[in-house]
Design a protein around this motif. Structure first.
Motif, PDB file in Angstrom:
ATOM      1  N   GLU A 277     -23.268  -4.576 -52.823  1.00 44.38           N
ATOM      2  CA  GLU A 277     -23.993  -5.768 -53.255  1.00 44.38           C
ATOM      3  C   GLU A 277     -23.391  -6.985 -52.555  1.00 44.38           C
ATOM      4  OE1 GLU A 277     -24.579  -8.471 -57.284  1.00 44.38           O
ATOM      5  OE2 GLU A 277     -23.689  -6.483 -57.432  1.00 44.38           O
ATOM      6  N   VAL A 278     -24.239  -7.841 -51.980  1.00 43.21           N
ATOM      7  CA  VAL A 278     -23.762  -9.090 -51.382  1.00 43.21           C
ATOM      8  C   VAL A 278     -23.656 -10.108 -52.511  1.00 43.21           C
ATOM      9  CG1 VAL A 278     -24.211 -10.929 -49.731  1.00 43.21           C
ATOM     10  CG2 VAL A 278     -24.834  -8.572 -49.165  1.00 43.21           C
ATOM     11  N   VAL A 279     -22.434 -10.522 -52.817  1.00 44.39           N
ATOM     12  CA  VAL A 279     -22.194 -11.476 -53.893  1.00 44.39           C
ATOM     13  C   VAL A 279     -22.381 -12.897 -53.377  1.00 44.39           C
ATOM     14  CG1 VAL A 279     -20.451 -12.353 -55.504  1.00 44.39           C
ATOM     15  CG2 VAL A 279     -20.612  -9.899 -55.049  1.00 44.39           C
ATOM     16  N   GLU A 280     -21.882 -13.160 -52.164  1.00 41.69           N
ATOM     17  CA  GLU A 280     -21.991 -14.503 -51.602  1.00 41.69           C
ATOM     18  C   GLU A 280     -22.083 -14.441 -50.088  1.00 41.69           C
ATOM     19  OE1 GLU A 280     -19.021 -18.218 -51.435  1.00 41.69           O
ATOM     20  OE2 GLU A 280     -19.630 -17.622 -53.461  1.00 41.69           O
ATOM     21  N   ASN A 281     -23.069 -15.138 -49.559  1.00 40.34           N
ATOM     22  CA  ASN A 281     -23.249 -15.277 -48.115  1.00 40.34           C
ATOM     23  C   ASN A 281     -23.903 -16.626 -47.876  1.00 40.34           C
ATOM     24  OD1 ASN A 281     -23.739 -15.144 -45.420  1.00 40.34           O
ATOM     25  ND2 ASN A 281     -25.135 -13.417 -45.510  1.00 40.34           N
ATOM     26  N   ARG A 282     -23.092 -17.631 -47.606  1.00 36.03           N
ATOM     27  CA  ARG A 282     -23.590 -18.994 -47.447  1.00 36.03           C
ATOM     28  C   ARG A 282     -24.131 -19.285 -46.052  1.00 36.03           C
ATOM     29  NH1 ARG A 282     -18.916 -22.533 -50.471  1.00 36.03           N
ATOM     30  NH2 ARG A 282     -19.159 -21.547 -52.503  1.00 36.03           N
ATOM     31  N   GLY A 283     -24.002 -18.315 -45.140  1.00 35.52           N
ATOM     32  CA  GLY A 283     -24.434 -18.555 -43.778  1.00 35.52           C
ATOM     33  C   GLY A 283     -23.304 -19.041 -42.884  1.00 35.52           C
TER      34      GLY A 283
ATOM     35  N   LEU B 209     -14.818 -10.553 -46.590  1.00 36.69           N
ATOM     36  CA  LEU B 209     -14.780 -10.233 -45.163  1.00 36.69           C
ATOM     37  C   LEU B 209     -15.115 -11.447 -44.332  1.00 36.69           C
ATOM     38  CD1 LEU B 209     -16.848  -6.921 -45.226  1.00 36.69           C
ATOM     39  CD2 LEU B 209     -14.376  -7.144 -45.309  1.00 36.69           C
ATOM     40  N   GLY B 210     -14.499 -11.520 -43.161  1.00 37.72           N
ATOM     41  CA  GLY B 210     -14.902 -12.516 -42.192  1.00 37.72           C
ATOM     42  C   GLY B 210     -16.297 -12.163 -41.679  1.00 37.72           C
ATOM     43  N   ARG B 211     -16.993 -13.134 -41.129  1.00 40.96           N
ATOM     44  CA  ARG B 211     -18.360 -12.904 -40.653  1.00 40.96           C
ATOM     45  C   ARG B 211     -18.406 -11.842 -39.555  1.00 40.96           C
ATOM     46  NH1 ARG B 211     -21.354 -15.718 -43.418  1.00 40.96           N
ATOM     47  NH2 ARG B 211     -23.261 -15.271 -42.305  1.00 40.96           N
ATOM     48  N   GLY B 212     -17.396 -11.788 -38.695  1.00 43.47           N
ATOM     49  CA  GLY B 212     -17.353 -10.784 -37.636  1.00 43.47           C
ATOM     50  C   GLY B 212     -17.239  -9.370 -38.198  1.00 43.47           C
ATOM     51  N   GLN B 213     -16.389  -9.203 -39.207  1.00 41.48           N
ATOM     52  CA  GLN B 213     -16.251  -7.895 -39.861  1.00 41.48           C
ATOM     53  C   GLN B 213     -17.550  -7.518 -40.567  1.00 41.48           C
ATOM     54  OE1 GLN B 213     -12.886  -8.946 -42.326  1.00 41.48           O
ATOM     55  NE2 GLN B 213     -11.646  -7.382 -41.291  1.00 41.48           N
ATOM     56  N   ALA B 214     -18.126  -8.448 -41.298  1.00 45.03           N
ATOM     57  CA  ALA B 214     -19.354  -8.183 -42.057  1.00 45.03           C
ATOM     58  C   ALA B 214     -20.503  -7.810 -41.125  1.00 45.03           C
ATOM     59  CB  ALA B 214     -19.722  -9.392 -42.903  1.00 45.03           C
ATOM     60  N   ALA B 215     -20.546  -8.401 -39.941  1.00 40.15           N
ATOM     61  CA  ALA B 215     -21.627  -8.128 -38.988  1.00 40.15           C
ATOM     62  C   ALA B 215     -21.567  -6.695 -38.460  1.00 40.15           C
ATOM     63  CB  ALA B 215     -21.565  -9.117 -37.827  1.00 40.15           C
ATOM     64  N   ARG B 216     -20.428  -6.041 -38.567  1.00 37.33           N
ATOM     65  CA  ARG B 216     -20.276  -4.674 -38.065  1.00 37.33           C
ATOM     66  C   ARG B 216     -20.642  -3.607 -39.092  1.00 37.33           C
ATOM     67  NH1 ARG B 216     -15.845  -7.470 -35.770  1.00 37.33           N
ATOM     68  NH2 ARG B 216     -15.964  -7.465 -33.515  1.00 37.33           N
ATOM     69  N   ILE B 217     -20.958  -4.025 -40.314  1.00 33.54           N
ATOM     70  CA  ILE B 217     -21.327  -3.077 -41.366  1.00 33.54           C
ATOM     71  C   ILE B 217     -22.834  -2.831 -41.283  1.00 33.54           C
ATOM     72  CG2 ILE B 217     -21.452  -2.674 -43.845  1.00 33.54           C
ATOM     73  CD1 ILE B 217     -18.991  -4.464 -44.112  1.00 33.54           C
ATOM     74  N   LEU B 218     -23.211  -1.577 -41.126  1.00 32.77           N
ATOM     75  CA  LEU B 218     -24.618  -1.204 -41.058  1.00 32.77           C
ATOM     76  C   LEU B 218     -25.067  -0.735 -42.431  1.00 32.77           C
ATOM     77  CD1 LEU B 218     -24.561   0.803 -37.716  1.00 32.77           C
ATOM     78  CD2 LEU B 218     -25.103  -1.611 -38.058  1.00 32.77           C
ATOM     79  N   VAL B 219     -26.156  -1.316 -42.924  1.00 32.10           N
ATOM     80  CA  VAL B 219     -26.646  -0.971 -44.257  1.00 32.10           C
ATOM     81  C   VAL B 219     -28.137  -0.671 -44.219  1.00 32.10           C
ATOM     82  CG1 VAL B 219     -24.910  -2.366 -45.455  1.00 32.10           C
ATOM     83  CG2 VAL B 219     -27.115  -3.369 -44.868  1.00 32.10           C
ATOM     84  N   GLN B 220     -28.591   0.005 -45.255  1.00 27.02           N
ATOM     85  CA  GLN B 220     -30.004   0.261 -45.438  1.00 27.02           C
ATOM     86  C   GLN B 220     -30.367  -0.273 -46.824  1.00 27.02           C
ATOM     87  OE1 GLN B 220     -30.977   4.400 -45.269  1.00 27.02           O
ATOM     88  NE2 GLN B 220     -33.156   4.052 -45.567  1.00 27.02           N
ATOM     89  N   PRO B 221     -31.333  -1.194 -46.919  1.00 23.63           N
ATOM     90  CA  PRO B 221     -31.670  -1.771 -48.227  1.00 23.63           C
ATOM     91  C   PRO B 221     -32.262  -0.731 -49.171  1.00 23.63           C
ATOM     92  CG  PRO B 221     -33.221  -2.516 -46.549  1.00 23.63           C
ATOM     93  CD  PRO B 221     -32.165  -1.733 -45.839  1.00 23.63           C
TER      94      PRO B 221
END
Length: 51
Positions: free
Chosen positions: A11-17, A32-44
């Motif tokens: 679950e994404v708790v906070e992502n302010r952009g 997570l830093g934005r760079g780390q988060a960008a490497r996570i692949l998810v399926q909604p």
């Protein structure tokens, strides 16, 4: 074990952009830093606004 694994519901708790992204997996929150988060692949599981 700590970390994110295939098959877990995330679950994404906070992502302010900008700045860190806060995720929740079970009862654990990850910051997570934005760079780390960008490497996570998810399926909604669902899309907001669609039934």
């Amino acid at each position: 074990m700590l970390g994110l694994y295939r098959g877990q519901t995330v679950e994404v708790v906070e992502n302010r952009g900008w700045g860190p992204v806060i995720l929740k997996v079970g009862d654990t929150k990850f910051v997570l830093g934005r760079g780390q988060a960008a490497r996570i692949l998810v399926q909604p599981l669902y899309e907001e606004g669609r039934s």
